[in-house]
Design a protein around this motif. Structure first.
Motif, mmCIF file in Angstrom:
data_model
loop_
_atom_site.group_PDB
_atom_site.id
_atom_site.type_symbol
_atom_site.label_atom_id
_atom_site.label_comp_id
_atom_site.label_asym_id
_atom_site.label_seq_id
_atom_site.Cartn_x
_atom_site.Cartn_y
_atom_site.Cartn_z
ATOM 1 N N VAL A 76 0.807 -1.229 0.000
ATOM 2 C CA VAL A 76 0.000 0.000 0.000
ATOM 3 C C VAL A 76 0.834 1.270 0.000
ATOM 4 O O VAL A 76 0.281 2.360 -0.131
ATOM 5 C CB VAL A 76 -0.984 0.036 1.192
ATOM 6 C CG1 VAL A 76 -2.016 -1.072 1.060
ATOM 7 C CG2 VAL A 76 -0.261 -0.012 2.525
ATOM 8 N N THR A 100 0.143 6.075 2.190
ATOM 9 C CA THR A 100 -0.446 4.875 1.590
ATOM 10 C C THR A 100 -1.458 5.208 0.497
ATOM 11 O O THR A 100 -1.923 6.342 0.370
ATOM 12 C CB THR A 100 -1.147 4.027 2.656
ATOM 13 O OG1 THR A 100 -2.334 4.719 3.105
ATOM 14 C CG2 THR A 100 -0.236 3.767 3.841
ATOM 15 N N THR A 159 -2.790 0.252 6.237
ATOM 16 C CA THR A 159 -3.433 1.202 5.320
ATOM 17 C C THR A 159 -3.591 2.584 5.935
ATOM 18 O O THR A 159 -3.704 3.570 5.207
ATOM 19 C CB THR A 159 -4.821 0.700 4.873
ATOM 20 O OG1 THR A 159 -5.706 0.648 6.008
ATOM 21 C CG2 THR A 159 -4.741 -0.672 4.228
#
Length: 535
Positions: free
Chosen positions: A128, A159, A187
């Motif tokens: 991510v 991210t 994330t």
């Protein structure tokens, strides 16, 4: 320069020669034997080829859904597809999981900067954020020192979910693990240690130095992101579904949820109720904790939703019906999330993790790992049904594999959870000591457990380690409570270091090919959504 021109024209000449020679090849398709062209293997392959020739060649997407099967290595995919096929009255091997028919795929190298065999924190950060990092750290680069709060500042990374928020897209996170666990946390959080899920997990010096726990960072995601970028105004994560209520509630039984499994559900030692803080921050949002609350959410009118469905991890799919207040399935979570997120005409980014595939393997239960993989496949199918491959890129991958093996020489259609029965035989094959053995097994772990109809793999942690060869003659290895044998005795089975797979469908999927580093996943997402403005 002369050499370059000669090489260039030499290559051109070769291509012309190839084209001319191809034109001279007679068309013999109609002359192939009828038993060859009518064979279903032959015709199915032709059909699959034609589908690939008609693949969408767009590169830009409106939406991206990243599916992560935690611990879903290649052997897990193979065994799960066979099990699903056999559950549907097929021999099994010819079956495909929903995403295995995607037009593009690649092998992915999973190592961390400091580790040959990785963990989920480093691998998910790579996927991510676009760079590899160390084992055990969240949302930071490799210059961090694990567990050292003083090394955090200046090493944070941004991210795909955060960039999607900045772009005005809707965002969502789903996990069947705790929502503060490594994969979902990567994330949205920045932490020198993946285990700092709430303040009670942190050393006092880290708290004093100003580091914040992962649960706190989820609740304050909007404020934290805006503080890192001048002039940025975001509206926060619209959907967060998972387990892990204990990290959001104070260590006080007065704050227990109605379906609390422990006498005191919360773990926080700072007295804060983060679920109440979230509701105060987002009064138009819905905080839910059970199946009834989930069912009451109207996707068309809901601005945002925060669902914590278990004190710790959510249930294994096979054990879900035993939950105290009921839990939605991963498929249901995915459906609800898409229904909410697609209200934004600027598009959405959604990450969906099946976290308990990993946990099934760690406990030595192929049954739980595989049934959760099948449910994961169902969730991917739901996403495919609800979106358009003209504007939605769907990526399906894993973070790492497990030391999970498919071995022996079982005949075609042999029950994948069963004992090995060879071709042209009705009897179980035996080892050099005359003992039967199963197709599936583990290189290390807790070893064989015969727990009958048990559907919760974690029960194994209350049993004695039982590694090594066991006489399975009278054991039903197809039972949900059977845990496979393991060679090396360990308190928990481990990850493995081999490549995993990445499957892609939709705009930009054609970039998924070959063998790639794991951090390439971010760059594929960025290319599709132009999150960084660099393409």
């Amino acid at each position: 320069m002369t050499l370059f021109i000669k090489a260039k024209f030499s290559k051109l000449g070769a291509l012309v020669a190839l084209a001319l020679s191809s034109a001279c090849i007679p068309a013999i398709a109609n002359d192939l034997p009828e038993h060859q062209t009518s064979n279903p293997w032959y015709s199915d392959a032709q059909s699959q080829l034609m589908q690939k020739l008609n693949t969408n060649n767009n590169f830009k997407a409106k939406n991206v859904i990243l599916f992560v099967g935690d611990g879903m290595g290649i052997s897990t995919l193979t065994a799960a597809r066979i099990l699903q096929g056999q559950q549907n009255n097929m021999l099994g091997e010819e079956n495909n999981l929903s995403f295995e028919v995607f037009p593009h795929s690649a092998l992915v190298k999973t190592y961390n900067v400091d580790a040959q065999t990785p963990d989920s924190a480093g691998t998910m950060t790579a996927m991510v954020a676009g760079l590899k990092t160390d084992v055990g750290v969240i949302g930071v680069d490799e210059d961090i020192e694990r567990g050292d709060c003083s090394t955090l500042q200046g090493n944070e990374v941004t991210t795909a979910l955060e960039l999607a928020e900045i772009k005005g897209m809707s965002t969502g996170i789903i996990s069947t693990a705790r929502i503060t666990h490594a994969t979902p946390a990567a994330t949205y959080a920045k932490s020198p240690d993946r285990n700092w899920e709430d303040v009670s997990d942190m050393p006092e010096d880290a708290v004093t130095a100003g580091c914040t726990d992962i649960a706190d960072q989820l609740i304050n995601f909007e404020r934290n992101l805006e503080s890192r970028f001048t002039g940025v105004d975001v509206d926060g994560i619209e959907v967060a579904f998972g387990g892990g209520r204990r990290h959001f509630l104070p260590r006080d039984e007065a704050f227990n949820s109605p379906d609390a499994a422990s006498s005191t559900e919360g773990d926080r030692t700072d007295g804060r109720d983060l679920t109440a803080e979230w509701q105060e921050k987002y009064p138009q949002g819905a905080y839910i904790f059970d199946a009834a609350g989930f069912d009451s959410v109207d996707a068309a009118s809901t601005e945002r939703v925060f669902g914590l469905f278990n004190e710790s991890h959510m249930q294994y799919e096979a054990d879900r019906e035993n939950d105290i207040a009921g839990e939605p399935s991963l498929t249901q979570l995915t459906e609800k999330a898409i229904d909410i997120l697609d209200n934004n005409n600027k598009g959405f980014f959604l990450m969906v993790e099946s976290g308990r595939i990993d946990h099934g393997h760690h406990a030595g239960s192929a049954y739980n790992a595989l049934t959760d993989t099948i449910e994961f496949s169902n969730a991917v199918q739901k996403a495919m049904d609800m979106t358009n491959d003209e504007d939605t890129l769907i990526l399906v991958t894993a973070d790492h594999g497990h030391v999970f093996t498919i071995a022996g020489y079982p005949k075609r259609g042999n029950p994948i959870l069963g004992k090995v029965v060879g071709v042209n035989s009705e009897d179980a094959a035996t080892d050099a000591n005359g003992l039967p053995y199963t197709t599936l097994g583990y290189t290390n772990g807790r070893g064989m457990m015969d727990l009958g109809s048990e559907t919760n793999a974690d029960v194994a942690y209350g049993m004695d380690i039982n590694a090594g060869r066991i006489d399975l003659t009278l054991v039903d290895t197809n039972a949900s409570g059977f845990h496979q044998e393991a060679l090396v005795p360990l308190t928990s089975e481990t990850h493995s270091g081999e490549d995993i797979s990445l499957h892609a469908s939709g705009p930009g999927a054609q970039l998924v090919q070959g063998t790639v580093e794991q951090n390439m996943v971010f760059h594929v997402i960025d290319q599709a959504l132009n999150l960084t403005g660099s393409n």
